[in-house]
Motif scaffolding. Sequence first.
Motif, PDB file in Angstrom:
ATOM      1  N   VAL A 107       0.967  -1.307   0.150  1.00 18.88           N
ATOM      2  CA  VAL A 107       0.036   0.233  -0.052  1.00 18.88           C
ATOM      3  C   VAL A 107       0.841   1.243   0.090  1.00 18.88           C
ATOM      4  O   VAL A 107       1.785   1.391   0.855  1.00 18.88           O
ATOM      5  N   SER A 108       0.619   2.359  -0.874  1.00 15.50           N
ATOM      6  CA  SER A 108       1.381   3.318  -0.963  1.00 15.50           C
ATOM      7  C   SER A 108       0.631   4.673  -0.882  1.00 15.50           C
ATOM      8  O   SER A 108      -0.443   4.645  -1.490  1.00 15.50           O
ATOM      9  N   ALA A 109       1.199   5.707  -0.882  1.00 18.23           N
ATOM     10  CA  ALA A 109       0.697   6.892  -0.904  1.00 18.23           C
ATOM     11  C   ALA A 109       1.435   8.287  -1.238  1.00 18.23           C
ATOM     12  O   ALA A 109       2.788   8.008  -1.043  1.00 18.23           O
ATOM     13  N   ARG A 110       0.914   9.421  -1.901  1.00 19.76           N
ATOM     14  CA  ARG A 110       1.805  10.378  -2.180  1.00 19.76           C
ATOM     15  C   ARG A 110       1.083  11.438  -1.996  1.00 19.76           C
ATOM     16  O   ARG A 110      -0.362  11.703  -1.930  1.00 19.76           O
ATOM     17  N   SER A 111       1.698  12.793  -1.809  1.00 17.42           N
ATOM     18  CA  SER A 111       0.971  14.039  -1.604  1.00 17.42           C
ATOM     19  C   SER A 111       0.542  14.698  -2.700  1.00 17.42           C
ATOM     20  O   SER A 111      -0.236  15.632  -2.759  1.00 17.42           O
ATOM     21  N   ASP A 112       1.234  14.251  -4.151  1.00 12.20           N
ATOM     22  CA  ASP A 112       1.024  15.050  -5.259  1.00 12.20           C
ATOM     23  C   ASP A 112       0.716  13.935  -6.415  1.00 12.20           C
ATOM     24  O   ASP A 112       1.705  13.246  -6.745  1.00 12.20           O
ATOM     25  N   ALA A 113      -0.480  13.927  -7.010  1.00 13.49           N
ATOM     26  CA  ALA A 113      -0.674  13.159  -8.016  1.00 13.49           C
ATOM     27  C   ALA A 113       0.242  13.360  -9.192  1.00 13.49           C
ATOM     28  O   ALA A 113       0.269  12.455 -10.021  1.00 13.49           O
ATOM     29  N   SER A 114       0.828  14.286  -9.145  1.00 22.57           N
ATOM     30  CA  SER A 114       2.056  14.527 -10.345  1.00 22.57           C
ATOM     31  C   SER A 114       2.945  13.902 -10.021  1.00 22.57           C
ATOM     32  O   SER A 114       3.979  13.739 -11.159  1.00 22.57           O
ATOM     33  N   SER A 115       3.303  13.373  -8.925  1.00 24.73           N
ATOM     34  CA  SER A 115       4.821  12.930  -8.878  1.00 24.73           C
ATOM     35  C   SER A 115       4.641  11.227  -8.873  1.00 24.73           C
ATOM     36  O   SER A 115       3.493  10.601  -8.323  1.00 24.73           O
ATOM     37  N   PRO A 116       5.707  10.834  -9.605  1.00 23.96           N
ATOM     38  CA  PRO A 116       5.559   9.416  -9.867  1.00 23.96           C
ATOM     39  C   PRO A 116       5.974   8.349  -8.640  1.00 23.96           C
ATOM     40  O   PRO A 116       5.735   7.266  -8.821  1.00 23.96           O
ATOM     41  N   LEU A 117       6.478   9.084  -7.653  1.00 28.86           N
ATOM     42  CA  LEU A 117       7.039   8.262  -6.362  1.00 28.86           C
ATOM     43  C   LEU A 117       5.883   8.576  -5.345  1.00 28.86           C
ATOM     44  O   LEU A 117       5.522   9.335  -5.248  1.00 28.86           O
ATOM     45  N   ALA A 118       6.033   7.294  -4.472  1.00 36.50           N
ATOM     46  CA  ALA A 118       5.441   7.532  -3.116  1.00 36.50           C
ATOM     47  C   ALA A 118       5.979   8.002  -2.337  1.00 36.50           C
ATOM     48  O   ALA A 118       7.251   7.846  -2.123  1.00 36.50           O
ATOM     49  N   ASP A 119       5.203   8.605  -1.285  1.00 37.52           N
ATOM     50  CA  ASP A 119       5.749   9.258   0.150  1.00 37.52           C
ATOM     51  C   ASP A 119       6.180   8.124   0.904  1.00 37.52           C
ATOM     52  O   ASP A 119       7.088   8.228   1.645  1.00 37.52           O
ATOM     53  N   TRP A 120       5.258   7.133   1.093  1.00 33.89           N
ATOM     54  CA  TRP A 120       5.491   6.043   1.749  1.00 33.89           C
ATOM     55  C   TRP A 120       4.922   4.875   1.402  1.00 33.89           C
ATOM     56  O   TRP A 120       3.916   4.815   0.471  1.00 33.89           O
ATOM     57  N   SER A 121       5.246   3.724   2.108  1.00 37.09           N
ATOM     58  CA  SER A 121       4.497   2.514   1.657  1.00 37.09           C
ATOM     59  C   SER A 121       4.610   1.515   2.892  1.00 37.09           C
ATOM     60  O   SER A 121       5.318   1.709   3.810  1.00 37.09           O
ATOM     61  N   ALA A 122       3.696   0.624   2.635  1.00 38.92           N
ATOM     62  CA  ALA A 122       3.156  -0.539   3.950  1.00 38.92           C
ATOM     63  C   ALA A 122       3.273  -1.741   3.311  1.00 38.92           C
ATOM     64  O   ALA A 122       2.519  -1.815   1.972  1.00 38.92           O
ATOM     65  N   TYR A 123       3.525  -2.947   3.865  1.00 37.41           N
ATOM     66  CA  TYR A 123       3.780  -4.142   3.298  1.00 37.41           C
ATOM     67  C   TYR A 123       3.047  -5.185   4.089  1.00 37.41           C
ATOM     68  O   TYR A 123       3.296  -5.040   5.582  1.00 37.41           O
TER      69      TYR A 123
END
Length: 283
Positions: A107-123
């Motif tokens: 599970v991942s999340a980002r603060s900006d939809a234009s960014s291709p990278l996740a701010d954090w992830s959980a496994y």
Amino acid sequence: MEALLNPHFPFDPSLATGESPAYWVGPRHLAGDDGRLYDAVADSLSDLGWTSLTVVRGRREPDELPEDHQVLRSTVLHISPRALRWAQWVLPDEPFHLGGLPVAWQVSARSDASSPLADWSAYFTPNVPGEVIADFLLAVDGCGQPTALPAGPEIVLDAVTAHGWFRDADQPHGAAMHPTFTARLALAEVPPLIQDADSRALTVEADDAGARAWQAWAEPSEGASYLWAASFSASVPHGLVAAFASSLSSSAPVIRRVLPENTWDQLLCAPADSAGPAGTSTL
């Protein structure tokens, strides 16, 4: 290994050719995923309005005939309506391991939809109860900004101690465990390959301690293999980890038709056609 619950109760001939009967089971951290971890989580994401995409990959060998080409792996990606959150079923995709177990959901999340990278992830590995992952995702979906929640780490420990877990005497502000010592939640060094936007997670020298974040696992008996493991990267907000922790430590039983074989003797079960959660005080 998993097995049907039937051996615990008298055999009912009417069920011989049908679906295995359901039972209320507790404690939930030892109840496994009922053999349907994908469905349990995917159904919850569908209810939240997340879109699902199937990603299929294969490998073609040199000089391979078209009829010999085989699909090797497929994953399913679920994306939230604003595309700030996503969950991926990675078990068929040669995932890395936590505690010797393959990762099933990321599970991942980002603060900006234009960014291709996740701010954090959980496994989460197999046998993390699907209800717990679903509750975590409900919290992720419900927060306005999934990368910025102000709560501190105490909220995570408060979530489990409110349900009878106790703090580790050696790490009272960074770890807690179930009274039977069969599950633990701790601020610990992040395992390898955990994705996080915090640059410190990528620049740790060989002799330095790595980033610390919440890790959780169940160990049915001392020295035994883990039943499941979960890892949160360093930037996962404590408030979201608290939602996971609260669900994991809840005393409310869960419905199961199959159980992990190595937890049978530590679980209490009651037929699901009995009183249900409000009448399962014997659990």
